[in-house]
Design a protein around this motif. Structure first.
Motif, PDB file in Angstrom:
ATOM      1  N   LEU A   6      30.690  61.715  31.417  1.00  0.00           N
ATOM      2  CA  LEU A   6      29.503  60.778  32.497  1.00  0.00           C
ATOM      3  C   LEU A   6      28.157  62.239  31.872  1.00  0.00           C
ATOM      4  O   LEU A   6      28.503  63.623  32.297  1.00  0.00           O
ATOM      5  N   ILE A   7      27.387  61.801  31.895  1.00  0.00           N
ATOM      6  CA  ILE A   7      25.727  62.351  31.866  1.00  0.00           C
ATOM      7  C   ILE A   7      25.048  61.846  32.677  1.00  0.00           C
ATOM      8  O   ILE A   7      24.397  60.859  32.863  1.00  0.00           O
ATOM      9  N   ARG A   8      24.835  63.029  33.121  1.00  0.00           N
ATOM     10  CA  ARG A   8      23.604  62.888  35.067  1.00  0.00           C
ATOM     11  C   ARG A   8      22.538  63.823  34.639  1.00  0.00           C
ATOM     12  O   ARG A   8      22.562  64.804  33.919  1.00  0.00           O
ATOM     13  N   ARG A  37      21.402  58.158  41.519  1.00  0.00           N
ATOM     14  CA  ARG A  37      20.437  59.038  40.038  1.00  0.00           C
ATOM     15  C   ARG A  37      21.538  57.973  39.024  1.00  0.00           C
ATOM     16  O   ARG A  37      22.394  57.520  38.964  1.00  0.00           O
ATOM     17  N   ILE A  38      20.724  58.611  37.933  1.00  0.00           N
ATOM     18  CA  ILE A  38      21.164  56.520  36.623  1.00  0.00           C
ATOM     19  C   ILE A  38      21.828  58.684  35.663  1.00  0.00           C
ATOM     20  O   ILE A  38      20.303  59.109  35.798  1.00  0.00           O
ATOM     21  N   GLY A  39      22.353  57.597  34.821  1.00  0.00           N
ATOM     22  CA  GLY A  39      22.451  58.536  33.618  1.00  0.00           C
ATOM     23  C   GLY A  39      23.421  57.782  32.790  1.00  0.00           C
ATOM     24  O   GLY A  39      23.596  56.457  32.449  1.00  0.00           O
ATOM     25  N   ARG A  40      23.490  58.804  31.801  1.00  0.00           N
ATOM     26  CA  ARG A  40      24.929  57.916  30.629  1.00  0.00           C
ATOM     27  C   ARG A  40      26.214  57.841  30.888  1.00  0.00           C
ATOM     28  O   ARG A  40      27.223  59.280  31.219  1.00  0.00           O
ATOM     29  N   LEU A  41      26.841  56.787  29.930  1.00  0.00           N
ATOM     30  CA  LEU A  41      28.354  57.226  30.025  1.00  0.00           C
ATOM     31  C   LEU A  41      28.742  56.807  28.548  1.00  0.00           C
ATOM     32  O   LEU A  41      28.111  56.040  27.823  1.00  0.00           O
ATOM     33  N   GLU A  69      30.132  65.941  32.279  1.00  0.00           N
ATOM     34  CA  GLU A  69      31.590  65.709  32.972  1.00  0.00           C
ATOM     35  C   GLU A  69      32.265  64.895  31.529  1.00  0.00           C
ATOM     36  O   GLU A  69      32.161  63.618  31.817  1.00  0.00           O
TER      37      GLU A  69
ATOM     38  N   GLY B  39      27.123  53.496  27.488  1.00  0.00           N
ATOM     39  CA  GLY B  39      26.621  52.159  28.845  1.00  0.00           C
ATOM     40  C   GLY B  39      25.821  53.387  29.785  1.00  0.00           C
ATOM     41  O   GLY B  39      25.867  54.861  29.273  1.00  0.00           O
ATOM     42  N   ARG B  40      26.043  53.246  30.988  1.00  0.00           N
ATOM     43  CA  ARG B  40      24.692  53.540  32.383  1.00  0.00           C
ATOM     44  C   ARG B  40      26.214  54.032  33.186  1.00  0.00           C
ATOM     45  O   ARG B  40      27.346  53.664  33.337  1.00  0.00           O
ATOM     46  N   LEU B  41      25.286  55.048  33.835  1.00  0.00           N
ATOM     47  CA  LEU B  41      26.324  56.818  35.141  1.00  0.00           C
ATOM     48  C   LEU B  41      25.308  55.988  36.332  1.00  0.00           C
ATOM     49  O   LEU B  41      24.800  56.291  35.823  1.00  0.00           O
ATOM     50  N   VAL B  42      25.602  55.153  37.088  1.00  0.00           N
ATOM     51  CA  VAL B  42      25.037  55.070  38.504  1.00  0.00           C
ATOM     52  C   VAL B  42      25.115  56.029  39.262  1.00  0.00           C
ATOM     53  O   VAL B  42      26.913  56.095  40.295  1.00  0.00           O
ATOM     54  N   GLU B  43      24.627  57.081  39.914  1.00  0.00           N
ATOM     55  CA  GLU B  43      25.518  57.421  41.214  1.00  0.00           C
ATOM     56  C   GLU B  43      24.586  57.451  42.296  1.00  0.00           C
ATOM     57  O   GLU B  43      23.853  57.415  42.544  1.00  0.00           O
TER      58      GLU B  43
END
Lengths: 75, 75
Positions: A6-8, A37-41, A69, B39-43
């Motif tokens: 997980l990259i944020r 907040r938008i990051g990458r997976l 993470e 992909g994307r990570l949204v928190e």
């Protein structure tokens, strides 16, 4: 070994994409949404999970502006 | 309620970004890396977590080509 990374954006780093998504959610009628907040997976299978931090530092993330993470799963 | 949304390309959907990352990792000397998918990570913080699936369907993900996974955490 399957792993997720997980990259944020680091705290304090502007996240315009997240700000736009937050405003758009409000415009769609979703109230009470904050701190988007938008990051990458990144999901991958690695032979040696011990190499994952170096992969993140060298290619997957930008350690100047992003935190990462690593979540390993046996699947 | 803090939540994470993991968004990834559906199985069978091409992921050129993942393919490039996989090749780049090999070129950097990381052997044994397979199945890289990006992909994307949204928190976000939401008042009502029950609205998260609809947020995903309507804005955060493209349900035609992406799967999403919602992870709620009390933090």
């Amino acid at each position: 070994m399957h792993a997720r990374v997980l990259i944020r954006p680091k705290a304090g780093i502007l996240d315009p994409q997240g700000a736009v998504a937050e405003r758009a959610l409000g415009a769609l009628g979703f109230d009470g949404v904050k701190g988007v907040r938008i990051g990458r997976l990144v999901e991958l299978d690695v032979a040696d999970p011990a190499t994952l931090p170096e992969m993140c530092e060298r290619l997957l993330a930008n350690p100047l502006i992003e935190d990462y993470e690593i979540i390993e799963s046996p699947a």
